[in-house]
Scaffold this active site. Structure first.
Site, PDB file in Angstrom:
ATOM      1  N   GLU A 128      46.860  40.642  43.668  1.00  0.00           N
ATOM      2  CA  GLU A 128      45.834  40.571  42.495  1.00  0.00           C
ATOM      3  C   GLU A 128      44.686  39.543  42.599  1.00  0.00           C
ATOM      4  O   GLU A 128      43.506  39.952  42.424  1.00  0.00           O
ATOM      5  CB  GLU A 128      46.664  40.352  41.385  1.00  0.00           C
ATOM      6  N   THR A 180      36.477  44.237  38.901  1.00  0.00           N
ATOM      7  CA  THR A 180      37.079  43.342  37.895  1.00  0.00           C
ATOM      8  C   THR A 180      36.474  41.896  38.182  1.00  0.00           C
ATOM      9  O   THR A 180      36.352  40.918  37.163  1.00  0.00           O
ATOM     10  CB  THR A 180      38.588  43.161  38.457  1.00  0.00           C
TER      11      THR A 180
HETATM   12  N1  HSE Z   1      43.292  40.898  32.274  1.00  0.00           N
HETATM   13  C1  HSE Z   1      42.242  41.364  33.535  1.00  0.00           C
HETATM   14  C2  HSE Z   1      40.789  41.577  33.138  1.00  0.00           C
HETATM   15  C3  HSE Z   1      42.737  42.708  33.830  1.00  0.00           C
HETATM   16  O1  HSE Z   1      40.546  41.884  31.826  1.00  0.00           O
HETATM   17  O2  HSE Z   1      40.112  40.762  33.884  1.00  0.00           O
HETATM   18  C4  HSE Z   1      41.854  43.260  35.015  1.00  0.00           C
HETATM   19  O3  HSE Z   1      42.490  43.200  36.116  1.00  0.00           O
END
Ligand code: HSE
Length: 305
Positions: A128, A180
């Site tokens: 991640e 992201t």
């Molecule tokens: N919680 C994370 C975000 C999820 O909203 O950036 C995306 O990987």
């Protein structure tokens, strides 16, 4: 056993009121991974899809996750990984989490379940981190455990599986990519205290509503004054789609993870199908191609097939 195949579910994180700490697993779409134990301490990666993801293990989410695990094992073997992604990268439904989690769950089976689920999430956090530049586990935890999961803390990891009534999700995935890392870069660094209070009140209420099966409270609690207002402008048609979903009877919904997918929760499959039709009708006006999924909440997380 020196070979294993697993399916790894898509996940919806944030769930509107639980930024970086709440998520749930979907029955579909999912990734399919076959892992083989090999006699050299290396990781080989092959893809059976057309997404063009890296095969260099140092640049691949499954690769860095397995490397983190091999470093902890310190034994002279490695893995050959064959990946068929059913979850499109950059979709906002946990594609990188599915890659990382499938790799570690499969490897752990080959290692006779040497590691706990929490330890597997720790390894997967390396993947991640590569994908988004951040250590969050709100996709990883539901991917490994299934169901709805709250991540109370990511360092040290503290993960809580939540009771919930039968629920169905509708996901609309516009064929645009939002990284992201970029969707995180635009978030406010500081938030007004009053907005923070309303957000954590809503998260507490949502968790209580899940355990009581109270869909009306769930609906009132699915609000976010901090993250969604900053991100929704990245997704063409966002407000109209959400209004269409709610108008068709959804309990609530919003951006899935960091987008561009949008999700709605419904109390029955029939309702979720109606929500999908309403969201699709509105979205087709944007001219942007999209896919929709209607799915039960997956109870199991990554599973051996
Ligand atoms: N919680 C994370 C975000 C999820 O909203 O950036 C995306 O990987």
């Amino acid at each position: 056993m020196d070979q294993i195949r697993v399916h790894s579910p898509a996940t919806v994180s944030n769930v509107v009121c639980g930024f970086d700490c709440l998520g749930f697993a979907l029955s579909e779409p999912y990734d399919d991974i076959t892992l083989r134990l090999i006699d050299e301490p290396i990781i080989k990666i092959r893809h059976n899809d057309s997404y063009g993801l890296p095969t260099d293990p140092d640049k691949n989410v499954a690769g860095v996750t397995l490397r983190a695990m091999l470093d902890a094992v310190d034994e002279p073997f490695g893995f050959d990984v064959e990946i068929t992604k059913g979850i499109k990268p950059g979709s906002g439904i946990g594609s990188s989490a599915a890659s990382a989690c499938s790799a570690v769950v499969a490897a752990n089976e080959l290692l006779e379940r040497r590691f706990s689920k929490l330890e597997l999430i720790e390894f997967a956090m390396a993947g991640e981190m590569l994908a988004s530049g951040s250590r969050h586990a709100d996709n990883l935890a539901p991917c490994i455990y299934g169901g709805f999961v709250l991540v109370r803390s990511s360092q040290p990891l503290d993960v809580i599986e939540l009771d919930h009534p039968p629920l169905f999700a509708t996901v609309l995935h516009p064929q645009i990519e939002i990284k992201t890392s970029e969707a995180r870069a635009i978030l406010p660094r500081e938030v007004p205290l009053a907005a923070a209070v309303r957000n954590w009140s809503n998260l507490g209420a949502f968790v209580a509503a899940l355990s009581k099966g109270d869909t009306e409270l769930m609906s009132r609690a699915m609000r976010d004054e901090i993250v969604e207002p900053a991100r929704s402008s990245l997704i063409p048609g966002f407000d109209d789609v959400v209004q269409a979903g709610l108008g068709a009877g959804a309990v609530g919904g919003g951006i899935s993870g960091s987008g561009p997918s949008m999700f709605m929760i419904s109390a029955s499959r029939e309702a979720a199908d109606g929500v999908a039709a309403a969201m699709s009708e509105v979205y087709s006006r944007t001219g942007i191609e999209f896919n929709t999924y209607v799915s039960a909440i997956d109870p199991d997380g990554v599973r051996v097939v």
